[in-house]
Design a protein around this motif. Structure first.
Motif, PDB file in Angstrom:
ATOM      1  N   UNK A  34     -14.303  30.041   2.392  1.00 22.20           N
ATOM      2  CA  UNK A  34     -13.636  29.743   1.123  1.00 22.20           C
ATOM      3  C   UNK A  34     -13.288  31.026   0.371  1.00 22.20           C
ATOM      4  N   UNK A  35     -14.235  31.951   0.265  1.00 24.52           N
ATOM      5  CA  UNK A  35     -13.980  33.202  -0.436  1.00 24.52           C
ATOM      6  C   UNK A  35     -12.885  34.011   0.234  1.00 24.52           C
ATOM      7  N   UNK A  36     -12.909  34.070   1.562  1.00 21.85           N
ATOM      8  CA  UNK A  36     -11.869  34.799   2.277  1.00 21.85           C
ATOM      9  C   UNK A  36     -10.500  34.191   2.065  1.00 21.85           C
ATOM     10  N   UNK A  37     -10.421  32.852   2.145  1.00 20.31           N
ATOM     11  CA  UNK A  37      -9.141  32.183   1.933  1.00 20.31           C
ATOM     12  C   UNK A  37      -8.645  32.395   0.508  1.00 20.31           C
ATOM     13  N   UNK A  38      -9.557  32.337  -0.473  1.00 22.64           N
ATOM     14  CA  UNK A  38      -9.164  32.550  -1.866  1.00 22.64           C
ATOM     15  C   UNK A  38      -8.585  33.953  -2.062  1.00 22.64           C
ATOM     16  N   UNK A  39      -9.199  34.953  -1.449  1.00 20.16           N
ATOM     17  CA  UNK A  39      -8.687  36.320  -1.551  1.00 20.16           C
ATOM     18  C   UNK A  39      -7.323  36.452  -0.888  1.00 20.16           C
ATOM     19  N   UNK A 197      -8.663  27.152  -4.364  1.00 27.01           N
ATOM     20  CA  UNK A 197      -9.737  27.732  -3.559  1.00 27.01           C
ATOM     21  C   UNK A 197     -10.772  28.444  -4.434  1.00 27.01           C
ATOM     22  N   UNK A 198     -10.319  29.129  -5.490  1.00 31.01           N
ATOM     23  CA  UNK A 198     -11.272  29.788  -6.382  1.00 31.01           C
ATOM     24  C   UNK A 198     -12.133  28.756  -7.112  1.00 31.01           C
ATOM     25  N   UNK A 199     -11.549  27.628  -7.477  1.00 31.99           N
ATOM     26  CA  UNK A 199     -12.329  26.560  -8.105  1.00 31.99           C
ATOM     27  C   UNK A 199     -13.413  26.060  -7.153  1.00 31.99           C
ATOM     28  N   UNK A 200     -13.031  25.889  -5.897  1.00 29.69           N
ATOM     29  CA  UNK A 200     -14.021  25.449  -4.904  1.00 29.69           C
ATOM     30  C   UNK A 200     -15.098  26.512  -4.713  1.00 29.69           C
ATOM     31  N   UNK A 201     -14.698  27.780  -4.737  1.00 32.92           N
ATOM     32  CA  UNK A 201     -15.660  28.869  -4.555  1.00 32.92           C
ATOM     33  C   UNK A 201     -16.660  28.900  -5.705  1.00 32.92           C
ATOM     34  N   UNK A 202     -16.175  28.697  -6.928  1.00 30.95           N
ATOM     35  CA  UNK A 202     -17.048  28.773  -8.105  1.00 30.95           C
ATOM     36  C   UNK A 202     -17.952  27.545  -8.200  1.00 30.95           C
ATOM     37  N   UNK A 208     -22.069  35.306   0.196  1.00 36.78           N
ATOM     38  CA  UNK A 208     -21.502  36.470  -0.502  1.00 36.78           C
ATOM     39  C   UNK A 208     -20.371  37.105   0.303  1.00 36.78           C
ATOM     40  N   UNK A 209     -19.472  37.749  -0.413  1.00 34.17           N
ATOM     41  CA  UNK A 209     -18.378  38.457   0.243  1.00 34.17           C
ATOM     42  C   UNK A 209     -18.846  39.852   0.637  1.00 34.17           C
ATOM     43  N   UNK A 215     -12.486  44.363   7.633  1.00 29.16           N
ATOM     44  CA  UNK A 215     -12.191  43.130   6.906  1.00 29.16           C
ATOM     45  C   UNK A 215     -11.098  43.370   5.865  1.00 29.16           C
ATOM     46  N   UNK A 216     -11.171  44.487   5.156  1.00 29.04           N
ATOM     47  CA  UNK A 216     -10.170  44.809   4.140  1.00 29.04           C
ATOM     48  C   UNK A 216      -8.792  45.002   4.772  1.00 29.04           C
ATOM     49  N   UNK A 217      -8.760  45.649   5.938  1.00 29.52           N
ATOM     50  CA  UNK A 217      -7.489  45.845   6.630  1.00 29.52           C
ATOM     51  C   UNK A 217      -6.894  44.503   7.048  1.00 29.52           C
TER      52      UNK A 217
END
Length: 293
Positions: A34-39, A197-202, A208-209, A215-217
């Motif tokens: 979820x966090x990855x998709x939100x980013x 997605x951020x709503x789901x993450x919160x 944790x990310x 990963x950043x690349x």
């Protein structure tokens, strides 16, 4: 914009899309599903704000604004989470293959809802797509019911989301072609996906990310591929030659699987490639069934 140029832009989207399975999975391994998709969708939305701009939604037909946004957001969530929730990298690639049922389903929806004429070849075409996906899910033994069930049960949420995504994206393509009236809501839709997605993450417990250079690349690359890919696809289906785009998109499963295997360092069996080719062939046969003499 000329029809030929719009078609070329649409073809670029297919190439960019083919990188997404491997890149999304790589990002989710570091930042969580979820966090990855939100980013990813946040960065893609910001990129589209700069390059495409925010659309004047007052000009959007209401049916396109409502149905298009809901379908797009639901599809993107299904796609990203199907790859992130897969138990292994190999299953993530398989989930990506399930998602590529959408070209054949798009033709089926065009027949059912847009009055597209067809002939009897549509039935073996769609069946070949389904058999091809089963061949992929069966592993080394090909189309084996027991192996398919065992594989799906080991990661049911991933495969269910991928299948739902295929249906939803076919519906989105149908709605866009019928109701958009030349409007392009891609920036709005991407941003709505990010917010959801951020709503789901919160609101839910998430891992944790963990950022790293690899990963950043991957995050930067997939944001570029997603943002520019969908922008290009909307230009293509609104102003280009849809027949050419549809035909080219039928080869995406093979290209996407090859790039995902390379990016994820995953080994794919001969049976997998047989199934992928069946999906491509079935989609092409379905397209042939709708050709006008």
């Amino acid at each position: 914009m000329t029809k030929q140029r719009a078609t070329l832009i649409g073809l670029m989207a297919i190439i960019l899309w083919s990188t997404m399975v491997g890149l999304i999975r790589g990002v989710s391994e570091g930042l969580g599903p979820v966090g990855g998709a939100a980013m990813i969708y946040t960065l893609s939305g910001l990129l589209l704000l700069v390059t495409v701009g925010f659309p004047d939604i007052r000009r959007f037909p209401r049916r396109y604004l409502v149905a298009g946004s809901v379908l797009f957001v639901c599809y993107e969530i299904c796609l990203a989470l199907s790859l992130g929730y897969a138990t292994t990298r190999h299953q993530a690639i398989e989930a990506g293959m399930v998602n590529y049922l959408w070209p054949g389903l798009t033709i089926l929806f065009a027949i059912l809802f847009n009055g597209q004429r067809t002939n009897g070849w549509i039935i073996p075409g769609l069946l070949l797509c389904i058999i091809g996906v089963g061949w992929v899910l069966g592993g080394d033994n090909g189309f084996s019911i027991d192996d398919i069930i065992s594989n799906v049960v080991s990661s049911p949420l991933s495969y269910i989301l991928a299948f739902c995504g295929a249906i939803i994206w076919a519906a989105y393509c149908t709605v866009t072609r019928k109701y958009a009236e030349g409007n392009n809501g891609i920036t709005l839709f991407i941003l709505l996906t990010a917010v959801t997605l951020w709503l789901k993450y919160v609101l839910s417990e998430q891992p944790p990310m963990l950022f790293s250079w690899p990963v950043t690349l991957r995050l930067g690359l997939v944001a570029l591929a997603l943002g520019f890919g969908y922008a290009a696809w909307n230009v293509g289906i609104l102003h280009g030659n849809v027949t050419i785009l549809a035909t080219a998109s039928y080869f995406t499963p093979v290209l996407s699987s090859a790039l995902a295997a390379l990016l994820l360092n995953a080994s794919l069996s001969w049976a997998f490639w047989q199934g992928a080719c069946m999906v491509c062939a079935g989609s092409l046969l379905s397209w042939y069934a709708t050709r006008q003499r």
